[in-house]
Design a protein around this motif. Structure first.
Motif, short mmCIF file in Angstrom:
data_model
loop_
_atom_site.label_atom_id
_atom_site.label_comp_id
_atom_site.label_asym_id
_atom_site.label_seq_id
_atom_site.Cartn_x
_atom_site.Cartn_y
_atom_site.Cartn_z
N ALA A 76 68.47 39.94 32.30
CA ALA A 76 68.93 41.21 31.74
C ALA A 76 67.78 41.99 31.13
O ALA A 76 67.74 43.23 31.20
CB ALA A 76 70.03 40.97 30.71
N THR A 77 66.85 41.28 30.51
CA THR A 77 65.67 41.95 29.96
C THR A 77 64.93 42.69 31.06
O THR A 77 64.59 43.88 30.93
CB THR A 77 64.72 40.93 29.29
OG1 THR A 77 65.35 40.41 28.12
CG2 THR A 77 63.40 41.58 28.91
N GLY A 78 64.67 42.00 32.17
CA GLY A 78 63.92 42.61 33.26
C GLY A 78 64.64 43.75 33.94
O GLY A 78 64.01 44.72 34.38
N THR A 119 64.49 37.48 37.81
CA THR A 119 63.54 37.60 36.70
C THR A 119 62.11 37.65 37.23
O THR A 119 61.30 38.48 36.81
CB THR A 119 63.71 36.42 35.73
OG1 THR A 119 65.03 36.44 35.20
CG2 THR A 119 62.72 36.52 34.58
N ILE A 120 61.80 36.76 38.15
CA ILE A 120 60.44 36.71 38.70
C ILE A 120 60.08 38.01 39.41
O ILE A 120 58.94 38.49 39.33
CB ILE A 120 60.31 35.51 39.66
CG1 ILE A 120 60.34 34.20 38.85
CG2 ILE A 120 59.02 35.60 40.47
CD1 ILE A 120 60.43 32.96 39.70
N ASP A 121 61.05 38.62 40.08
CA ASP A 121 60.79 39.85 40.83
C ASP A 121 60.80 41.11 39.96
O ASP A 121 60.44 42.18 40.44
CB ASP A 121 61.85 40.02 41.93
CG ASP A 121 61.70 38.97 43.03
OD1 ASP A 121 60.62 38.39 43.15
OD2 ASP A 121 62.69 38.74 43.76
N SER A 122 61.19 40.97 38.69
CA SER A 122 61.31 42.15 37.84
C SER A 122 59.94 42.73 37.49
O SER A 122 58.92 42.02 37.47
CB SER A 122 62.05 41.81 36.54
OG SER A 122 61.24 41.01 35.69
N ASN A 123 59.93 44.02 37.21
CA ASN A 123 58.69 44.70 36.84
C ASN A 123 58.12 44.14 35.54
O ASN A 123 56.90 44.01 35.39
CB ASN A 123 58.95 46.20 36.69
CG ASN A 123 57.68 47.00 36.53
OD1 ASN A 123 56.76 46.88 37.33
ND2 ASN A 123 57.61 47.81 35.48
N PHE A 125 58.18 41.09 34.48
CA PHE A 125 57.45 39.86 34.76
C PHE A 125 56.11 40.15 35.43
O PHE A 125 55.10 39.52 35.11
CB PHE A 125 58.31 38.96 35.65
CG PHE A 125 58.87 37.77 34.93
CD1 PHE A 125 59.58 37.94 33.76
CD2 PHE A 125 58.69 36.49 35.42
CE1 PHE A 125 60.10 36.86 33.09
CE2 PHE A 125 59.20 35.40 34.76
CZ PHE A 125 59.92 35.58 33.59
N GLN A 126 56.12 41.08 36.37
CA GLN A 126 54.88 41.39 37.07
C GLN A 126 53.82 41.92 36.11
O GLN A 126 52.64 41.57 36.21
CB GLN A 126 55.16 42.40 38.19
CG GLN A 126 56.12 41.91 39.26
CD GLN A 126 55.72 40.57 39.86
OE1 GLN A 126 54.57 40.35 40.19
NE2 GLN A 126 56.69 39.66 39.98
#
Length: 267
Positions: A76-78, A119-123, A125-126
């Motif tokens: 949800a954060t991402g 989550t891993i694909d979220s901006n 995280f990047q």
């Protein structure tokens, strides 16, 4: 407003790992927890769906006169926090995987991050990964199925151990010496993750750091409760099958009364 409660939510029961750290650090605060278990996991949902669910829950918290909101869900954060923050004047504390402390502890310079695919694909995280790219090599590992197991209260047994081994073995093969739990459900699996990873690997999560950030934000805005007795904790869930009540009680280590969210919010 310092007497008002703090709202904490997650896609399901995982955010209880953050709630327990908040309770430990700020025992005098009233806490409201929402488990959106009818829609868990968020990790396989679209960004639009997660944003809609998050906004609905935040609006519910606003109707309950909360003084701050903790988004105790990395997915949800991402997907939603960037859009939600400008719409509300309340302090909104969001998750960030413990990559910074992991980078400081690592001796090999290689750390693993267990998280959902979304989550891993979220901006977010990047950007986080890029921030530490010159310090450590970060190996993100998606973990399909782990959230679902925790949602059912399956914290041990052959199935969960096989899943965890499947996800951490590739990391160990690449010489990671720190594993970051990038989903709030995963701390409930930390004992098995630690056992399978071995004593030479450090396993860390963000729960205590989020609790400290919440305390700092409340102090800066003079919103800390100053009552000389423990605050109350109330639980809601969008799940109407009774599973969430059973699992929340299991994870909270007490028989808990879990209220159903109003139908307009659960749908």
């Amino acid at each position: 407003m310092h007497k008002n409660p703090i709202g904490v939510f997650d896609s399901g029961v995982g955010g209880l790992s953050v709630l327990r750290e908040i309770r430990k650090l700020l025992p005098e605060e009233d806490l409201l927890y929402v488990a959106d278990s009818a829609h868990a996991p968020y990790g396989d949902k679209s960004k639009e769906f997660i944003l809609e669910r998050s906004a609905t829950i935040v609006d519910f918290f606003v109707s309950q006169n909360v003084k701050a909101i903790v988004v105790a869900c990395n997915t949800a954060t991402g997907a939603a926090v960037k859009e939600l923050r400008p719409k509300y004047e309340l302090p909104m504390i969001a998750m960030e995987p413990a990559v910074k402390p992991a980078s400081e502890r690592s001796q090999t310079g290689i750390i693993g991050v267990l998280a959902t695919s979304r989550t891993i694909d979220s901006n977010n995280f990047q950007i986080l990964f890029a921030r530490f790219a010159d310090k450590v090599k970060i190996l993100p590992q998606a973990c399909p199925g782990l959230v679902e197991q925790v949602e059912r209260g399956n914290l041990n047994g052959d199935k969960i151990r096989t899943l965890i081994a499947q996800y951490i073995q590739p990391l160990l093969a690449q010489n990671v010496d720190v594993i970051v739990l990038g989903c709030t459900h995963y701390p409930f699996l930390a004992p098995i993750i630690q056992e399978l990873a071995g004593s030479s690997v450090t396993v860390i999560d963000s729960g205590s750091a989020i609790a400290r950030e919440l305390k700092s934000r409340l102090e800066k805005t003079t919103l800390l409760a100053n009552r000389p007795y423990p605050g109350a904790v109330q639980f809601w869930s969008s799940d109407e099958t009774g599973t969430a009540k059973r699992v929340i009680s299991q994870l909270w280590d007490a028989e808990i009364d879990v209220s159903n969210l109003p139908e307009r919010i659960s749908a």
